[in-house]
Design a protein around this motif. Structure first.
Motif, PDB file in Angstrom:
ATOM      1  N   ALA A 193     -10.795  -1.551  -2.710  1.00  0.00           N
ATOM      2  CA  ALA A 193     -12.202  -1.350  -3.078  1.00  0.00           C
ATOM      3  C   ALA A 193     -12.330  -0.994  -4.552  1.00  0.00           C
ATOM      4  CB  ALA A 193     -12.801  -0.242  -2.214  1.00  0.00           C
ATOM      5  N   SER A 194     -11.398  -0.169  -5.056  1.00  0.00           N
ATOM      6  CA  SER A 194     -11.461   0.225  -6.469  1.00  0.00           C
ATOM      7  C   SER A 194     -11.151  -0.942  -7.396  1.00  0.00           C
ATOM      8  CB  SER A 194     -10.478   1.379  -6.729  1.00  0.00           C
ATOM      9  OG  SER A 194      -9.136   0.935  -6.613  1.00  0.00           O
ATOM     10  N   LEU A 195     -10.408  -1.925  -6.890  1.00  0.00           N
ATOM     11  CA  LEU A 195     -10.062  -3.094  -7.707  1.00  0.00           C
ATOM     12  C   LEU A 195     -11.115  -4.191  -7.634  1.00  0.00           C
ATOM     13  CD1 LEU A 195      -6.245  -3.375  -6.871  1.00  0.00           C
ATOM     14  CD2 LEU A 195      -7.260  -2.631  -9.040  1.00  0.00           C
ATOM     15  N   THR A 196     -12.103  -4.012  -6.744  1.00  0.00           N
ATOM     16  CA  THR A 196     -13.132  -5.053  -6.582  1.00  0.00           C
ATOM     17  C   THR A 196     -14.505  -4.544  -6.992  1.00  0.00           C
ATOM     18  OG1 THR A 196     -13.329  -4.427  -4.248  1.00  0.00           O
ATOM     19  CG2 THR A 196     -11.890  -6.288  -4.777  1.00  0.00           C
ATOM     20  N   GLY A 197     -14.538  -3.623  -7.971  1.00  0.00           N
ATOM     21  CA  GLY A 197     -15.814  -3.253  -8.564  1.00  0.00           C
ATOM     22  C   GLY A 197     -16.449  -1.991  -8.041  1.00  0.00           C
ATOM     23  N   HIS A 198     -15.702  -1.139  -7.336  1.00  0.00           N
ATOM     24  CA  HIS A 198     -16.260   0.111  -6.835  1.00  0.00           C
ATOM     25  C   HIS A 198     -15.543   1.303  -7.462  1.00  0.00           C
ATOM     26  CE1 HIS A 198     -16.754  -2.937  -3.622  1.00  0.00           C
ATOM     27  NE2 HIS A 198     -17.957  -2.414  -3.494  1.00  0.00           N
ATOM     28  N   LEU A 199     -16.308   2.345  -7.751  1.00  0.00           N
ATOM     29  CA  LEU A 199     -15.717   3.607  -8.198  1.00  0.00           C
ATOM     30  C   LEU A 199     -15.462   4.443  -6.951  1.00  0.00           C
ATOM     31  CD1 LEU A 199     -14.846   5.384 -10.566  1.00  0.00           C
ATOM     32  CD2 LEU A 199     -17.180   6.274 -10.679  1.00  0.00           C
ATOM     33  N   VAL A 200     -14.192   4.752  -6.678  1.00  0.00           N
ATOM     34  CA  VAL A 200     -13.794   5.412  -5.436  1.00  0.00           C
ATOM     35  C   VAL A 200     -13.216   6.788  -5.750  1.00  0.00           C
ATOM     36  CG1 VAL A 200     -12.364   5.248  -3.361  1.00  0.00           C
ATOM     37  CG2 VAL A 200     -13.297   3.165  -4.404  1.00  0.00           C
ATOM     38  N   PHE A 201     -13.679   7.786  -4.994  1.00  0.00           N
ATOM     39  CA  PHE A 201     -13.144   9.151  -5.091  1.00  0.00           C
ATOM     40  C   PHE A 201     -12.471   9.503  -3.769  1.00  0.00           C
ATOM     41  CE2 PHE A 201     -16.851   9.053  -7.860  1.00  0.00           C
ATOM     42  CZ  PHE A 201     -16.385   9.640  -9.024  1.00  0.00           C
ATOM     43  N   LEU A 205      -0.229  -2.210  -7.617  1.00  0.00           N
ATOM     44  CA  LEU A 205      -1.612  -1.937  -7.238  1.00  0.00           C
ATOM     45  C   LEU A 205      -1.988  -0.498  -7.577  1.00  0.00           C
ATOM     46  CD1 LEU A 205      -1.868  -3.703  -3.740  1.00  0.00           C
ATOM     47  CD2 LEU A 205      -2.875  -4.455  -5.908  1.00  0.00           C
ATOM     48  N   VAL A 206      -1.072   0.437  -7.330  1.00  0.00           N
ATOM     49  CA  VAL A 206      -1.318   1.848  -7.667  1.00  0.00           C
ATOM     50  C   VAL A 206      -1.531   1.989  -9.168  1.00  0.00           C
ATOM     51  CG1 VAL A 206      -0.348   4.171  -7.655  1.00  0.00           C
ATOM     52  CG2 VAL A 206      -0.014   2.671  -5.679  1.00  0.00           C
ATOM     53  N   ALA A 207      -0.643   1.367  -9.946  1.00  0.00           N
ATOM     54  CA  ALA A 207      -0.740   1.489 -11.408  1.00  0.00           C
ATOM     55  C   ALA A 207      -2.041   0.899 -11.941  1.00  0.00           C
ATOM     56  CB  ALA A 207       0.465   0.801 -12.062  1.00  0.00           C
ATOM     57  N   SER A 208      -2.540  -0.147 -11.303  1.00  0.00           N
ATOM     58  CA  SER A 208      -3.764  -0.798 -11.769  1.00  0.00           C
ATOM     59  C   SER A 208      -5.019  -0.073 -11.314  1.00  0.00           C
ATOM     60  CB  SER A 208      -3.806  -2.249 -11.265  1.00  0.00           C
ATOM     61  OG  SER A 208      -2.706  -2.975 -11.721  1.00  0.00           O
ATOM     62  N   ALA A 209      -5.001   0.489 -10.095  1.00  0.00           N
ATOM     63  CA  ALA A 209      -6.229   1.030  -9.504  1.00  0.00           C
ATOM     64  C   ALA A 209      -6.515   2.473  -9.904  1.00  0.00           C
ATOM     65  CB  ALA A 209      -6.146   0.928  -7.983  1.00  0.00           C
ATOM     66  N   PRO A 213      -0.699   5.569 -19.133  1.00  0.00           N
ATOM     67  CA  PRO A 213       0.491   5.599 -20.004  1.00  0.00           C
ATOM     68  C   PRO A 213       1.809   5.531 -19.224  1.00  0.00           C
ATOM     69  CG  PRO A 213      -1.112   7.257 -20.676  1.00  0.00           C
ATOM     70  CD  PRO A 213      -1.571   6.727 -19.366  1.00  0.00           C
ATOM     71  N   LEU A 214       1.778   5.788 -17.925  1.00  0.00           N
ATOM     72  CA  LEU A 214       2.992   5.779 -17.109  1.00  0.00           C
ATOM     73  C   LEU A 214       3.121   4.479 -16.311  1.00  0.00           C
ATOM     74  CD1 LEU A 214       2.718   9.411 -15.656  1.00  0.00           C
ATOM     75  CD2 LEU A 214       3.639   8.684 -17.854  1.00  0.00           C
ATOM     76  N   HIS A 215       2.387   3.446 -16.710  1.00  0.00           N
ATOM     77  CA  HIS A 215       2.309   2.207 -15.934  1.00  0.00           C
ATOM     78  C   HIS A 215       3.685   1.644 -15.609  1.00  0.00           C
ATOM     79  CE1 HIS A 215       1.769  -2.124 -15.196  1.00  0.00           C
ATOM     80  NE2 HIS A 215       0.548  -1.828 -14.764  1.00  0.00           N
TER      81      HIS A 215
END
Length: 563
Positions: free
Chosen positions: A398-406, A430-434, A510-512
């Motif tokens: 969801a965070s990768l498809t245009g949603h801000l997720v908490f 996916l973790v590093a990107s999202a 920075p830790l990507h």
């Protein structure tokens, strides 16, 4: 017979009040009359108490102390109803007089009632209502006025068995209400009813620590009735005592509307009952009230402006994760955003947001709810907790498809959240990107601003503590004094009142490369420190230096192994 204002007030004070104010005073409970008088005279309560005492010809006791030997002279019900407490006055010579502190000048019927229990001559004094109420609770127990002693109960010959049962039921109802009301007044988040051998122990969780509640001596006699009353309020099966049960209570008082979560478990003596108090009228926190510095607020606010991404808050149970997420949602809340939350339980109401309570018993889990709300065109999603791979996978996508997720995770520090997601089975890339931000937090008790003291620093001891926390021992030279708890009436003698947050904020970008390579939490933490992350230990030390908390508190919530 209801007393009139002329019976309650000295003539000099009655002349200064309007007829309507006098009627309000006559109809109010004794404990509330001083506050009404202060409002009517446009004074604060200490000044109103001084004027009342002068007009009534009574002394004011500034710091009343109870006379333990005189406590058995008066029944608890009388003490609660009249708001009186026996005094120890060391400045006066010993004698047979009984000195009583009360919150309002005595009325004729009070004098007659007291005379039926003791032949001693009574000397009256006035005292602060809050202090009198506190002394009654400490010495007679919470709800002692509700549970009558056998000696004070009517004779069976004069009362039917049915009437006796009804009286006992009413007493238990009043007692449970008193216990919950006192918990609200003390700012408790949980109440625990714990059957022990020969006793029913009741404890509140206040500022994160369990505090024993003073209870009446005859409480054990009512143990089964109290537990049954709680189960009835929560709509549980009172005949089932072998299995754990969960329920909820909607409790309303003058200044609070509580959603109480109830849990029962069978123990060797009886069922243990825990109540989680969620105050729906509680004032929501801002980031500043949480204890964040200006730099921390700016760092978080920058990410909150992103159109998409995953923001994680980590920490143990009770560390304020939901409170922080609520503060973030309130900051970004706007008419042009559609905000949907999935929570268990819903602790705060966010105006304008669509808040959903999960119900696992009917198949509505975090993952199920999250899957459905993605079809609801949300801009911002808040998931109360990521508990399994399915929820983590949907939240990441969801965070990768245009949603801000908490959301929240249970990890000891911020870098640990990255490895926890990978351990759940989420691909590292996916973790590093999202993930845009990870915030680890703890709550420490705040020194009471009314009584906190200062003490000189023991350099050797402080150096050892800083080394144990993984901090630079050279910081010792910059500090001469630190705050210490003292204890006063406002903080119930603990020296602490309220809590303040400690925060470790990690932007993972920075830790990507390290994340993609599946490096360990230790390696990520070391790299984060090299990039200038402010650790929980450093945040805690800054709060200690600012005089907001103590080193002992810091060591209590941050274990040495974490450092």
């Amino acid at each position: 017979m209801v007393a009139t204002a002329s019976d309650l007030l000295p003539a000099t004070l009655a002349a200064r009040l309007a007829a309507e104010q006098q009627q309000q005073l006559a109809g109010a409970p004794r404990a509330q009359r001083l506050a009404l008088l202060a409002r009517a005279l446009a004074l604060d309560e200490p000044a109103a108490l001084a004027e009342l005492a002068a007009a009534a010809g009574l002394d004011v006791v500034i710091a009343p102390v109870v006379a333990p030997a005189a406590l058995p002279l008066l029944p608890a019900r009388l003490v609660h109803d009249f708001q009186i407490v026996p005094l120890a006055l060391p400045d006066l010579p010993p004698g047979d007089d009984l000195h009583l502190a009360t919150v309002w000048p005595p009325e004729a019927h009070m004098v007659r009632w007291i005379a039926t229990f003791t032949p001693r001559c009574v000397r009256w004094h006035l005292a602060d209502p809050a202090r009198v109420r506190q002394l009654i609770v400490e010495n007679y127990g919470v709800g002692a006025g509700s549970l009558e002693d056998d000696d004070d109960a009517p004779e069976p010959s004069a009362t039917t068995a049915t009437e006796l049962d009804a009286d006992a039921d009413a007493a238990v109802v009043r007692f449970v209400t008193d216990i919950i009301g006192q918990a609200i007044a003390d700012g408790a988040t949980d109440i625990h009813f714990e059957p022990q051998e020969g006793a029913l122990r009741i404890r509140y969780r206040v500022d994160g620590l369990l505090v024993p509640v003073p209870v009446p001596d005859n409480l054990l006699r009512y143990q089964d009735a109290i537990i049954s009353r709680l189960k009835i309020m929560a709509r549980l099966n009172i005949s089932e005592k072998r299995l754990p049960q969960d329920g909820r209570i909607n409790f309303k008082s003058a200044d609070a509307a509580l959603d109480i979560r109830v849990s029962t478990i069978p123990t060797i003596y009886a069922e243990s009952v825990s109540l989680r108090l969620l105050n729906q009228r509680r004032e929501a926190f801002t980031m500043e009230r949480l204890g964040m510095t200006a730099d921390e607020q700016a760092q978080i606010s920058h990410v909150l402006d992103f159109p998409h991404g995953l923001v994680l808050v980590t920490g143990p149970t009770g560390s304020g994760k939901s409170t922080s997420l609520n503060a973030f949602l309130r900051q970004i809340n706007a008419p042009e955003l559609r905000i949907i939350t999935i929570e268990d339980p819903i602790e705060y109401e966010v105006p304008g947001a669509n808040q959903m309570q999960i119900r696992p018993e009917i198949g509505l889990s975090f993952a199920d709810a999250l899957r459905h709300i993605l079809r609801q065109d949300p801009d911002v999603i808040m998931v109360g907790e990521i508990r399994d791979r399915e929820t983590a996978d949907i939240a990441i996508r969801a965070s990768l498809t245009g949603h801000l997720v908490f959301s929240t995770l249970h990890t000891n520090d911020a870098p640990g959240a990255i490895t926890r997601l990978i351990d759940m089975g989420i691909e590292p890339f996916l973790v590093a990107s999202a993930v845009e931000l990870v915030i680890a937090q703890r709550l420490v008790r705040r020194l009471c601003p009314d009584c906190a003291g200062r003490t000189a620093v023991n350099a050797a001891s402080l150096r050892d503590t800083l080394e144990a926390l993984g901090l630079d021992p050279a910081k010792v030279g910059t500090v001469r004094e630190l705050g210490v708890p003292t204890g006063c009436q406002r903080c119930r003698g603990t020296g602490f009142r309220g809590r303040v947050g400690l925060f470790e904020i990690l932007p993972p970008k920075p830790l990507h490369n390290l994340i993609v390579q599946r490096e360990s939490t230790r390696t990520l933490a070391q790299a984060a420190r090299e990039h200038g992350i402010r650790t929980l230990q450093q945040s805690g030390w800054d709060q200690v230096r600012a005089g907001l908390t103590t080193l002992d508190e810091l060591l209590r919530v941050i274990t040495i192994s974490e450092s």
